[in-house]
Design an enzyme around this catalytic site. Structure first.
Site, PDB file in Angstrom:
ATOM      1  N   LYS A 192       0.819  -1.221   0.000  1.00 32.59           N
ATOM      2  CA  LYS A 192       0.000   0.000   0.000  1.00 32.59           C
ATOM      3  C   LYS A 192       0.853   1.271   0.000  1.00 32.59           C
ATOM      4  O   LYS A 192       0.406   2.318  -0.454  1.00 32.59           O
ATOM      5  CB  LYS A 192      -0.932   0.017   1.210  1.00 32.59           C
ATOM      6  CG  LYS A 192      -1.752  -1.245   1.440  1.00 32.59           C
ATOM      7  CD  LYS A 192      -2.732  -1.518   0.329  1.00 32.59           C
ATOM      8  CE  LYS A 192      -3.851  -2.457   0.718  1.00 32.59           C
ATOM      9  NZ  LYS A 192      -3.460  -3.863   0.929  1.00 32.59           N
TER      10      LYS A 192
HETATM   11  C1  PLP Z   1      -4.231  -5.068   0.602  1.00 36.03           C
HETATM   12  C2  PLP Z   1      -3.454  -6.321   0.598  1.00 36.03           C
HETATM   13  C3  PLP Z   1      -3.767  -7.379  -0.272  1.00 36.03           C
HETATM   14  C4  PLP Z   1      -4.945  -7.331  -1.200  1.00 36.03           C
HETATM   15  O1  PLP Z   1      -4.784  -6.374  -2.218  1.00 36.03           O
HETATM   16  P1  PLP Z   1      -6.041  -5.869  -3.065  1.00 36.03           P
HETATM   17  O2  PLP Z   1      -5.538  -4.743  -3.871  1.00 36.03           O
HETATM   18  O3  PLP Z   1      -7.055  -5.428  -2.044  1.00 36.03           O
HETATM   19  O4  PLP Z   1      -6.531  -7.009  -3.866  1.00 36.03           O
HETATM   20  C5  PLP Z   1      -2.934  -8.493  -0.283  1.00 36.03           C
HETATM   21  N1  PLP Z   1      -1.883  -8.585   0.558  1.00 36.03           N
HETATM   22  C6  PLP Z   1      -1.563  -7.597   1.422  1.00 36.03           C
HETATM   23  C7  PLP Z   1      -0.413  -7.775   2.329  1.00 36.03           C
HETATM   24  C8  PLP Z   1      -2.331  -6.424   1.469  1.00 36.03           C
HETATM   25  O5  PLP Z   1      -2.009  -5.459   2.324  1.00 36.03           O
END
Ligand code: PLP
Length: 498
Positions: free
Chosen positions: A112
């Site tokens: 993120k």
């Molecule tokens: C947010 C997240 C996901 C999922 O990603 P999306 O974009 O919501 O499909 C997978 N792994 C981790 C560690 C995340 O933080």
């Protein structure tokens, strides 16, 4: 570049407005009017570039209201010292045809950060460009990682407030600690008695409340979103798939014309959608492999065309994927329906009212040309962490492990041995209970808290604990509030004084 809504009832707007607004006024998601396709020369030109220049090229196609000089400056700040490596997203090969794209070298140790370190710059500049004197209030529902990344990206940014709702018992101990110890004058962190979908529905309901929006306007404030429904959050994620491709080529594992597969551990369908857009932009991607945990709504959807959210919700050791309503799928539906906003609206209405919708056979065929999907159990996830550590001496987190196991299933079913990149979405230390149990054994990890496991795991594997997690244990808790889902709006009003 203009932006339109997946539901067709919003006027086309420019990129700064799309980023400011987050969700389209008709309830849909913003999309660029067209997806630019890179020429082969433009594509190979990227091989010469580092992360920031690649980002400048890719984002330059979409964020046309920012000057190249401005983008360059923002990218330098976003992807500079906050990341612990100048490569930003290193590609680690464990085998000739298998690599992990490490997306967790930012301050909060999950992918993120790649979007949220940049979004604060994009958003505050967008506010200035639109003459907003207002305060921008970021409203975030998080399954654990978005919340912390948004808080870090926006802390003490003038003219902004960040309000994060997380499922009280749906995040890991470390994720919770990261959030409730958050510093910054403008940060608010609130637990919700419920799961992520309830928190996300609560936030969407607040966004859709016209009455509240008018009151906000009168108070000189506006809402925006740091969730992947915001185009400004999604588009920076396209960049690292181009980097994965150039990484494979530079390490001699792929020729520029050859195609490769991408595996993405998926929850809200944001990260894999970014990979899908990279393919539409001309990156030679063969299959997009969608990996799920026991919350396997997307596996069923991709295999059968039926999206059915009426199912049990499971809490897993890959909590950031514990999601039943994957918001970003709506953008893919727009393509699958042949850019038909009426059809998209109908599907979304069916999902809201009946909890289920079904693609036509033609749509399902198109979906399966691009995507392959499977899911794994908890036991298989733990097994995958252990296997990767023993076979490659490489430590992966439970989300990434879900991706690895699904890749193995893909290999077995299809025999497709072309180079494959697995998106490694979090540092193994961020979700260390599951990792420690897999690597150190179930017995020896019983009844130990995440912080002692953090140290043991590091000592055992010789891998350093990331900066963002060091010292977390001793930080004071600054946010204690917990509310019921129906109290979310009242809480927001109270914080904002409206
Ligand atoms: C947010 C997240 C996901 C999922 O990603 P999306 O974009 O919501 O499909 C997978 N792994 C981790 C560690 C995340 O933080």
């Amino acid at each position: 570049m203009k932006y339109i809504s997946t539901r067709g009832n919003s006027n086309p707007i420019n990129s700064t407005q799309a980023i400011l607004t987050g969700l389209a006024p008709d309830g849909g998601l913003f999309l660029p009017e067209s997806i630019p396709v890179l020429t082969p020369e433009e594509l190979t030109g990227l091989l010469e570039n580092g992360y920031q220049l690649t980002a400048e090229t890719i984002l330059g196609f979409y964020l046309t209201d920012y000057s190249p000089g401005e983008l360059e400056k923002m990218l330098a700040q976003a992807y500079g010292e906050k990341f612990d490596t100048p490569e930003v997203t290193p590609l680690t090969l464990v085998r000739d045809n298998l690599a992990f794209l490490e997306l967790w070298h930012g301050p909060t140790c999950a992918f993120k950060d790649l979007a949220l370190q940049l979004l604060s710059y994009l958003l505050t500049s967008a506010a200035r460009k639109n003459g907003l004197e207002k305060e921008v209030v970021l409203l975030v529902a998080t399954s654990g990682d978005t919340g912390k990344a948004a808080l870090e990206g926006f802390k003490n940014v003038p003219g902004t407030k960040v309000i994060v709702f997380y499922p009280e018992d749906g995040v890991s101990e470390i994720q919770k600690k990261q959030m409730v110890t958050q510093e910054g004058e403008n940060t608010f962190v609130i637990g919700v008695r419920g799961n992520f979908d309830q928190a996300q529905t609560g936030v969407k309901t607040i966004f859709a409340n016209r009455h509240l929006q008018n009151e906000m306007e009168q108070a000189g404030k506006s809402f925006s979103s740091a969730n992947s429904i915001n185009w400004g959050r999604l588009i920076p994620q396209v960049v690292y798939y181009f980097r994965a491709w150039s990484g494979l080529i530079k390490q001699g594992k792929l020729k520029p014309q050859e195609s490769f597969n991408i595996v993405v551990p998926t929850g809200n369908f944001g990260n894999i959608l970014a990979a899908y857009y990279s393919k539409k932009m001309g990156l030679p991607v063969n299959k997009l492999i969608c990996a799920s945990n026991s919350n396997n709504v997307l596996t069923e959807f991709i295999r059968t065309g039926v999206y059915d959210r009426k199912r049990s919700f499971y809490q897993t050791i890959s909590p950031s994927m514990d999601i039943l309503v994957s918001s970003n799928l709506e953008r893919l539906l727009y393509d699958l329906t042949g850019h038909n906003p009426r059809a998209v609206s109908d599907y979304m209405e069916k999902l809201r009212v009946e909890g289920i919708y079904k693609l036509t056979n033609e749509q399902l065929i198109v979906l399966n040309e691009g995507f392959w999907a499977d899911f794994v159990t908890e036991k298989e996830t733990t097994g995958a962490i252990k296997e990767v550590f023993e076979e490659f001496n490489y430590l992966i987190d439970p989300h990434t492990a879900v991706g690895y196991k699904v890749y193995k299933d893909y290999l077995k079913e299809t025999g497709d041995r072309r180079p494959t990149v697995i998106a490694s979405t979090a540092s193994p230390f961020k979700f260390n209970t599951g990792v420690a149990r897999a690597v150190l054994g179930e017995q020896s990890t019983l009844d130990q808290d995440e912080f002692s496991l953090l140290k043991r795991l590091s000592a055992f594997t010789g891998v350093k604990i990331p900066q963002g997690l060091m010292g977390l244990e001793d930080k004071p808790v600054l946010h204690q509030r917990v509310v019921n889902p129906e109290e979310m709006e009242g809480t927001v009003r109270e914080i904002l004084g409206i």
